[in-house]
Design a protein around this motif. Structure first.
Motif, PDB file in Angstrom:
ATOM      1  N   ILE A   1      55.996  66.982  18.734  1.00 32.79           N
ATOM      2  CA  ILE A   1      54.624  66.522  18.927  1.00 32.79           C
ATOM      3  C   ILE A   1      54.106  66.913  20.303  1.00 32.79           C
ATOM      4  O   ILE A   1      52.905  67.098  20.503  1.00 32.79           O
ATOM      5  N   HIS A   2      55.027  67.084  21.254  1.00 35.08           N
ATOM      6  CA  HIS A   2      54.625  67.353  22.629  1.00 35.08           C
ATOM      7  C   HIS A   2      54.287  68.812  22.897  1.00 35.08           C
ATOM      8  O   HIS A   2      53.887  69.160  24.012  1.00 35.08           O
ATOM      9  N   VAL A   3      54.446  69.667  21.905  1.00 31.67           N
ATOM     10  CA  VAL A   3      53.957  71.044  22.027  1.00 31.67           C
ATOM     11  C   VAL A   3      52.768  71.271  21.096  1.00 31.67           C
ATOM     12  O   VAL A   3      52.218  72.366  21.037  1.00 31.67           O
ATOM     13  N   HIS A   4      52.398  70.225  20.396  1.00 32.60           N
ATOM     14  CA  HIS A   4      51.255  70.326  19.484  1.00 32.60           C
ATOM     15  C   HIS A   4      49.964  70.184  20.283  1.00 32.60           C
ATOM     16  O   HIS A   4      49.886  69.388  21.220  1.00 32.60           O
ATOM     17  N   PRO A   5      48.924  70.935  19.964  1.00 33.98           N
ATOM     18  CA  PRO A   5      47.666  70.823  20.715  1.00 33.98           C
ATOM     19  C   PRO A   5      47.004  69.465  20.522  1.00 33.98           C
ATOM     20  O   PRO A   5      47.167  68.822  19.479  1.00 33.98           O
ATOM     21  N   TRP A   6      46.262  69.049  21.509  1.00 29.37           N
ATOM     22  CA  TRP A   6      45.512  67.794  21.428  1.00 29.37           C
ATOM     23  C   TRP A   6      44.435  67.926  20.358  1.00 29.37           C
ATOM     24  O   TRP A   6      43.746  68.936  20.279  1.00 29.37           O
ATOM     25  N   PRO A   7      44.283  66.931  19.506  1.00 33.33           N
ATOM     26  CA  PRO A   7      43.288  67.033  18.428  1.00 33.33           C
ATOM     27  C   PRO A   7      41.864  66.988  18.969  1.00 33.33           C
ATOM     28  O   PRO A   7      41.571  66.298  19.944  1.00 33.33           O
ATOM     29  N   ARG A   8      40.984  67.729  18.314  1.00 34.83           N
ATOM     30  CA  ARG A   8      39.578  67.744  18.705  1.00 34.83           C
ATOM     31  C   ARG A   8      38.784  66.819  17.798  1.00 34.83           C
ATOM     32  O   ARG A   8      39.026  66.768  16.599  1.00 34.83           O
ATOM     33  N   TYR A   9      37.848  66.121  18.384  1.00 31.66           N
ATOM     34  CA  TYR A   9      37.006  65.234  17.586  1.00 31.66           C
ATOM     35  C   TYR A   9      35.719  65.939  17.198  1.00 31.66           C
ATOM     36  O   TYR A   9      35.247  66.841  17.885  1.00 31.66           O
ATOM     37  N   ASP A  10      35.181  65.525  16.079  1.00 31.29           N
ATOM     38  CA  ASP A  10      33.892  66.000  15.596  1.00 31.29           C
ATOM     39  C   ASP A  10      32.849  64.980  16.015  1.00 31.29           C
ATOM     40  O   ASP A  10      32.867  63.837  15.549  1.00 31.29           O
ATOM     41  N   ALA A  11      31.940  65.386  16.907  1.00 30.80           N
ATOM     42  CA  ALA A  11      30.962  64.451  17.456  1.00 30.80           C
ATOM     43  C   ALA A  11      30.067  63.860  16.375  1.00 30.80           C
ATOM     44  O   ALA A  11      29.652  62.696  16.465  1.00 30.80           O
ATOM     45  N   GLU A  12      29.771  64.642  15.343  1.00 33.41           N
ATOM     46  CA  GLU A  12      28.921  64.134  14.263  1.00 33.41           C
ATOM     47  C   GLU A  12      29.638  63.058  13.463  1.00 33.41           C
ATOM     48  O   GLU A  12      29.056  62.041  13.095  1.00 33.41           O
ATOM     49  N   LEU A  13      30.929  63.281  13.190  1.00 33.05           N
ATOM     50  CA  LEU A  13      31.701  62.280  12.464  1.00 33.05           C
ATOM     51  C   LEU A  13      31.902  61.018  13.301  1.00 33.05           C
ATOM     52  O   LEU A  13      32.030  59.920  12.763  1.00 33.05           O
ATOM     53  N   ALA A  14      31.934  61.178  14.621  1.00 36.46           N
ATOM     54  CA  ALA A  14      32.161  60.037  15.501  1.00 36.46           C
ATOM     55  C   ALA A  14      30.945  59.131  15.602  1.00 36.46           C
ATOM     56  O   ALA A  14      31.069  57.963  15.990  1.00 36.46           O
ATOM     57  N   LYS A  15      29.785  59.641  15.244  1.00 43.45           N
ATOM     58  CA  LYS A  15      28.571  58.831  15.322  1.00 43.45           C
ATOM     59  C   LYS A  15      28.584  57.750  14.254  1.00 43.45           C
ATOM     60  O   LYS A  15      28.993  57.970  13.125  1.00 43.45           O
ATOM     61  N   ALA A  16      28.069  56.593  14.625  1.00 43.41           N
ATOM     62  CA  ALA A  16      27.996  55.487  13.671  1.00 43.41           C
ATOM     63  C   ALA A  16      26.823  55.693  12.725  1.00 43.41           C
ATOM     64  O   ALA A  16      25.772  56.190  13.116  1.00 43.41           O
ATOM     65  N   ASP A  17      27.014  55.333  11.451  1.00 40.88           N
ATOM     66  CA  ASP A  17      25.923  55.390  10.475  1.00 40.88           C
ATOM     67  C   ASP A  17      24.966  54.227  10.656  1.00 40.88           C
ATOM     68  O   ASP A  17      23.778  54.332  10.372  1.00 40.88           O
ATOM     69  N   VAL A  18      25.495  53.098  11.104  1.00 37.79           N
ATOM     70  CA  VAL A  18      24.664  51.909  11.301  1.00 37.79           C
ATOM     71  C   VAL A  18      24.980  51.289  12.654  1.00 37.79           C
ATOM     72  O   VAL A  18      26.049  51.525  13.234  1.00 37.79           O
ATOM     73  N   VAL A  19      24.046  50.517  13.158  1.00 29.87           N
ATOM     74  CA  VAL A  19      24.248  49.754  14.376  1.00 29.87           C
ATOM     75  C   VAL A  19      23.909  48.300  14.084  1.00 29.87           C
ATOM     76  O   VAL A  19      23.205  47.998  13.118  1.00 29.87           O
ATOM     77  N   THR A  20      24.411  47.412  14.906  1.00 24.13           N
ATOM     78  CA  THR A  20      24.074  46.001  14.784  1.00 24.13           C
ATOM     79  C   THR A  20      22.980  45.684  15.784  1.00 24.13           C
ATOM     80  O   THR A  20      23.177  45.791  17.001  1.00 24.13           O
ATOM     81  N   LEU A  21      21.846  45.318  15.273  1.00 25.87           N
ATOM     82  CA  LEU A  21      20.692  44.982  16.097  1.00 25.87           C
ATOM     83  C   LEU A  21      20.752  43.484  16.419  1.00 25.87           C
ATOM     84  O   LEU A  21      20.683  42.644  15.527  1.00 25.87           O
ATOM     85  N   VAL A  22      20.920  43.159  17.679  1.00 25.46           N
ATOM     86  CA  VAL A  22      21.001  41.766  18.119  1.00 25.46           C
ATOM     87  C   VAL A  22      19.587  41.285  18.452  1.00 25.46           C
ATOM     88  O   VAL A  22      18.902  41.882  19.285  1.00 25.46           O
ATOM     89  N   VAL A  23      19.173  40.220  17.786  1.00 29.71           N
ATOM     90  CA  VAL A  23      17.808  39.710  17.963  1.00 29.71           C
ATOM     91  C   VAL A  23      17.863  38.363  18.679  1.00 29.71           C
ATOM     92  O   VAL A  23      18.537  37.429  18.233  1.00 29.71           O
ATOM     93  N   GLN A  24      17.146  38.288  19.784  1.00 28.28           N
ATOM     94  CA  GLN A  24      17.065  37.062  20.555  1.00 28.28           C
ATOM     95  C   GLN A  24      15.644  36.495  20.487  1.00 28.28           C
ATOM     96  O   GLN A  24      14.686  37.244  20.352  1.00 28.28           O
ATOM     97  N   VAL A  25      15.562  35.201  20.598  1.00 32.18           N
ATOM     98  CA  VAL A  25      14.269  34.532  20.774  1.00 32.18           C
ATOM     99  C   VAL A  25      14.359  33.739  22.069  1.00 32.18           C
ATOM    100  O   VAL A  25      15.211  32.852  22.204  1.00 32.18           O
ATOM    101  N   ASN A  26      13.516  34.127  23.027  1.00 27.13           N
ATOM    102  CA  ASN A  26      13.558  33.518  24.369  1.00 27.13           C
ATOM    103  C   ASN A  26      14.967  33.558  24.961  1.00 27.13           C
ATOM    104  O   ASN A  26      15.449  32.597  25.561  1.00 27.13           O
ATOM    105  N   GLY A  27      15.642  34.687  24.753  1.00 25.80           N
ATOM    106  CA  GLY A  27      16.942  34.906  25.377  1.00 25.80           C
ATOM    107  C   GLY A  27      18.138  34.369  24.635  1.00 25.80           C
ATOM    108  O   GLY A  27      19.277  34.588  25.060  1.00 25.80           O
ATOM    109  N   LYS A  28      17.933  33.683  23.504  1.00 19.75           N
ATOM    110  CA  LYS A  28      19.048  33.149  22.733  1.00 19.75           C
ATOM    111  C   LYS A  28      19.208  33.927  21.427  1.00 19.75           C
ATOM    112  O   LYS A  28      18.221  34.182  20.725  1.00 19.75           O
ATOM    113  N   VAL A  29      20.440  34.326  21.123  1.00 20.46           N
ATOM    114  CA  VAL A  29      20.700  35.112  19.923  1.00 20.46           C
ATOM    115  C   VAL A  29      20.419  34.277  18.682  1.00 20.46           C
ATOM    116  O   VAL A  29      20.972  33.184  18.511  1.00 20.46           O
ATOM    117  N   ARG A  30      19.555  34.830  17.799  1.00 21.39           N
ATOM    118  CA  ARG A  30      19.192  34.119  16.575  1.00 21.39           C
ATOM    119  C   ARG A  30      19.550  34.883  15.308  1.00 21.39           C
ATOM    120  O   ARG A  30      19.564  34.323  14.222  1.00 21.39           O
TER     121      ARG A  30
END
Length: 239
Positions: free
Chosen positions: A161-190
């Motif tokens: 394994i120590h002569v094997h090349p370091w794996p390359r990542y695919d930036a497109e695959l690494a991107k998230a399909d969804v995000v979690t949108l945190v919504v606050q009302v007057n500074g408190k998470v609701r």
């Protein structure tokens, strides 16, 4: 000469060199130093034991009618997301966060063993990536598991394994399909709302203001301002 040096030999004998090395890297920033404290080494030991299980105990075979395509996409996303994180952290000598990312990835793989992605080519990609990312910090277990997968029962230096090349990542695959949108009302998470990763400000505002969990907090009040911060946080100011 001052008698303030702690020899790691007894810990290496009890836990193994890989566990001690990984723990030293995990407890904090590599360049910051810190007190010699082994209260958390058992957690690293359990991590390596779980890695052993994930690699050596095969998951169930994929079932084409069991949502395999979606689960494979998720597995590949997690693989390349972790590759990107660990690659960037190692380049910056952030060993503690790199190992933390490996722990999170292995926890994900434990759950993924029971999905249709297990046993597929994407699973093999994920397991090989895990071992290659572990190799710099945990060279012995990474080598042993790599040889178990690829060495046909006999160690061959050219296949290490120590002569094997370091794996390359695919930036497109690494991107998230969804995000979690945190919504606050007057500074408190609701509310926390799942939204497409590329959501714009207007769409985010519409989602936040339309959430029933959020609306009840400004009934009878006036919405004075909607602040969209960082792409994942909305604060609704009412009064």
């Amino acid at each position: 000469s001052r008698g303030n040096v702690v020899a790691p030999d007894s810990y290496v004998e009890k836990y193994g060199a890989d566990t001690v090395r990984a723990y030293l890297m995990f407890i904090g920033p590599w360049d910051a130093g810190g007190p010699w404290n082994f209260t958390g080494i058992e957690g690293v030991k359990r991590f390596l034991e779980r890695v052993w299980t994930v690699v050596t105990e095969p998951g169930r075979k994929a079932d084409a009618g069991d949502g395999a395509d979606g689960q494979i996409r998720e597995l590949r996303h997690m693989t390349h997301k972790t590759l990107q994180k660990v690659t960037e952290d190692i380049d910056a000598f952030k060993w503690n966060t790199a190992i933390s990312a490996l722990m999170e990835f292995n926890n994900y793989l434990i759950k993924a063993r029971d999905t249709a992605a297990a046993g597929t080519w994407a699973w093999d990609e994920a397991i090989d990536a895990l071992l290659l990312m572990m190799a710099p910090a945990m060279p012995h277990i990474a080598e042993e598991l790599w040889q178990a997968r690829h060495g046909n029962g006999a160690f061959k230096a050219e296949e290490s394994i120590h002569v094997h090349p370091w794996p390359r990542y695919d930036a497109e695959l690494a991107k998230a399909d969804v995000v979690t949108l945190v919504v606050q009302v007057n500074g408190k998470v609701r509310d926390r709302i799942e939204a497409p990763a590329g959501i714009n400000e207007d769409q985010a505002r519409e989602l936040a203001l339309g959430s029933p969990s959020v609306q009840k907090w400004f009934e009878g009040k006036q919405v004075r301002k909607v602040i969209f911060a960082g792409g994942k946080l909305i604060n609704i100011v009412v009064g």
